[in-house]
Design a protein around this motif. Structure first.
Motif, PDB file in Angstrom:
ATOM      1  N   ALA A  61       0.171  -1.883   0.113  1.00 40.36           N
ATOM      2  CA  ALA A  61       0.570   0.426  -0.055  1.00 40.36           C
ATOM      3  C   ALA A  61       0.561   1.545  -0.029  1.00 40.36           C
ATOM      4  N   SER A  62       2.005   1.061   0.840  1.00 38.22           N
ATOM      5  CA  SER A  62       2.419   2.783   0.672  1.00 38.22           C
ATOM      6  C   SER A  62       3.600   2.335  -1.210  1.00 38.22           C
ATOM      7  N   ALA A  63       3.930   1.824  -1.607  1.00 37.14           N
ATOM      8  CA  ALA A  63       4.394   1.656  -2.980  1.00 37.14           C
ATOM      9  C   ALA A  63       3.326   2.591  -3.708  1.00 37.14           C
ATOM     10  N   VAL A  64       2.156   1.825  -3.310  1.00 36.66           N
ATOM     11  CA  VAL A  64       0.832   2.059  -4.546  1.00 36.66           C
ATOM     12  C   VAL A  64       0.749   4.339  -4.121  1.00 36.66           C
ATOM     13  N   GLU A  65       0.410   4.585  -3.038  1.00 42.33           N
ATOM     14  CA  GLU A  65       0.422   5.997  -2.470  1.00 42.33           C
ATOM     15  C   GLU A  65       1.857   6.245  -3.263  1.00 42.33           C
ATOM     16  N   VAL A  66       2.923   6.108  -2.886  1.00 41.71           N
ATOM     17  CA  VAL A  66       4.590   6.915  -3.374  1.00 41.71           C
ATOM     18  C   VAL A  66       4.334   7.204  -4.525  1.00 41.71           C
ATOM     19  N   ARG A  68       0.977   7.133  -6.871  1.00 42.53           N
ATOM     20  CA  ARG A  68       0.554   8.412  -7.157  1.00 42.53           C
ATOM     21  C   ARG A  68       1.079   9.895  -6.599  1.00 42.53           C
ATOM     22  N   LEU A  69       1.896   9.533  -5.444  1.00 39.91           N
ATOM     23  CA  LEU A  69       2.244  11.137  -4.916  1.00 39.91           C
ATOM     24  C   LEU A  69       3.896  11.827  -6.089  1.00 39.91           C
ATOM     25  N   ILE A  70       3.762  10.642  -6.548  1.00 38.29           N
ATOM     26  CA  ILE A  70       4.938  10.542  -8.088  1.00 38.29           C
ATOM     27  C   ILE A  70       4.845  11.110  -8.765  1.00 38.29           C
ATOM     28  N   ASP A  71       3.757  10.863 -10.043  1.00 37.56           N
ATOM     29  CA  ASP A  71       3.314  10.927 -10.760  1.00 37.56           C
ATOM     30  C   ASP A  71       3.606  12.684 -11.741  1.00 37.56           C
ATOM     31  N   GLY A  72       4.232  11.535 -12.701  1.00 34.76           N
ATOM     32  CA  GLY A  72       4.068  13.042 -13.581  1.00 34.76           C
ATOM     33  C   GLY A  72       5.026  14.304 -12.900  1.00 34.76           C
ATOM     34  N   LYS A  73       6.257  13.621 -11.608  1.00 35.16           N
ATOM     35  CA  LYS A  73       6.712  14.748 -11.315  1.00 35.16           C
ATOM     36  C   LYS A  73       8.011  14.309 -11.530  1.00 35.16           C
ATOM     37  N   ASP A  74       9.297  15.550 -11.552  1.00 35.73           N
ATOM     38  CA  ASP A  74      10.357  15.104 -11.677  1.00 35.73           C
ATOM     39  C   ASP A  74      10.827  14.496 -10.245  1.00 35.73           C
ATOM     40  N   VAL A  75      11.853  13.475  -9.917  1.00 36.69           N
ATOM     41  CA  VAL A  75      12.623  13.199  -8.994  1.00 36.69           C
ATOM     42  C   VAL A  75      13.159  12.699  -8.651  1.00 36.69           C
ATOM     43  N   SER A  76      13.733  14.055  -7.087  1.00 34.76           N
ATOM     44  CA  SER A  76      15.938  14.196  -7.256  1.00 34.76           C
ATOM     45  C   SER A  76      16.269  12.798  -6.509  1.00 34.76           C
ATOM     46  N   THR A  77      17.569  12.425  -7.070  1.00 36.92           N
ATOM     47  CA  THR A  77      18.050  11.565  -6.032  1.00 36.92           C
ATOM     48  C   THR A  77      17.961  11.568  -4.786  1.00 36.92           C
ATOM     49  N   ASP A  78      17.538  12.385  -4.031  1.00 38.92           N
ATOM     50  CA  ASP A  78      17.682  11.869  -2.541  1.00 38.92           C
ATOM     51  C   ASP A  78      16.071  11.550  -2.266  1.00 38.92           C
ATOM     52  N   GLU A  79      15.370  12.046  -2.847  1.00 38.54           N
ATOM     53  CA  GLU A  79      13.607  11.366  -3.005  1.00 38.54           C
ATOM     54  C   GLU A  79      13.519  10.470  -3.105  1.00 38.54           C
ATOM     55  N   ILE A  80      14.381   9.356  -4.018  1.00 40.68           N
ATOM     56  CA  ILE A  80      14.749   8.243  -4.632  1.00 40.68           C
ATOM     57  C   ILE A  80      15.220   7.915  -3.540  1.00 40.68           C
ATOM     58  N   ARG A  81      16.140   8.054  -2.969  1.00 39.98           N
ATOM     59  CA  ARG A  81      17.237   6.857  -1.660  1.00 39.98           C
ATOM     60  C   ARG A  81      16.040   7.018  -0.800  1.00 39.98           C
ATOM     61  N   GLN A  82      14.576   8.034   0.118  1.00 40.28           N
ATOM     62  CA  GLN A  82      13.729   8.051   0.805  1.00 40.28           C
ATOM     63  C   GLN A  82      12.784   7.221   0.532  1.00 40.28           C
ATOM     64  N   ILE A  83      12.830   6.852  -0.596  1.00 37.52           N
ATOM     65  CA  ILE A  83      11.770   6.698  -1.451  1.00 37.52           C
ATOM     66  C   ILE A  83      11.819   5.519  -1.032  1.00 37.52           C
TER      67      ILE A  83
END
Length: 140
Positions: A61-66, A68-83
């Motif tokens: 469920a957490s992966a589904v929510e992630v 949904r939240l990042i859809d269509g956004k640029d994701v940084s290296t720090d954000e990937i690490r946090q995900i």
């Protein structure tokens, strides 16, 4: 005798609060995932033990929510690490995941593959290997 009244009060308070801490409802991934992906003013991320405890119960469920939240956004290296950290916390204790179908890392595996293809993921090979190893040990 003098200590019985405070002891009785403490015990009764503990018993009245305990039922409020557990519910039979399915856990809601949105608040904890949103908190984990929110940056502090210094640009970093943070989380608490409460966040970890909530994630332990979420699984896929957490992966589904992630997603949904990042859809269509640029994701940084720090954000990937946090995900990846969110995914790791979500599958570190599969027996604690509340919803049985969320014990299978279907969305999490797809999210990891998607993140690994992003240019911002270069330099995170070890993080991806650790996450994949954790997910491979989960029931399929």
């Amino acid at each position: 005798m003098r200590y019985m009244r405070p002891l009785t009060f403490v015990l009764s308070m503990g018993l009245s609060v305990a039922p409020c801490q557990t519910t039979s409802q399915e856990p809601n991934a949105e608040p904890v995932v949103r908190r984990m992906l929110t940056r502090f003013p210094n640009g970093g991320f943070g989380y608490s033990g409460w966040d970890e405890k909530e994630l332990f119960r979420l699984g896929d469920a957490s992966a589904v929510e992630v997603t949904r939240l990042i859809d269509g956004k640029d994701v940084s290296t720090d954000e990937i690490r946090q995900i990846l950290l969110i995914i790791q916390f979500s599958f570190v204790a599969p027996s604690q995941i509340k919803v049985e179908s969320d014990r299978q890392p279907k969305a999490a595996s797809l999210l990891v593959e998607r993140l690994e293809r992003l240019p911002a993921s270069s330099g995170l090979a070890e993080d991806f290997v650790g996450t994949r190893k954790l997910l491979s040990g989960c029931p399929r």
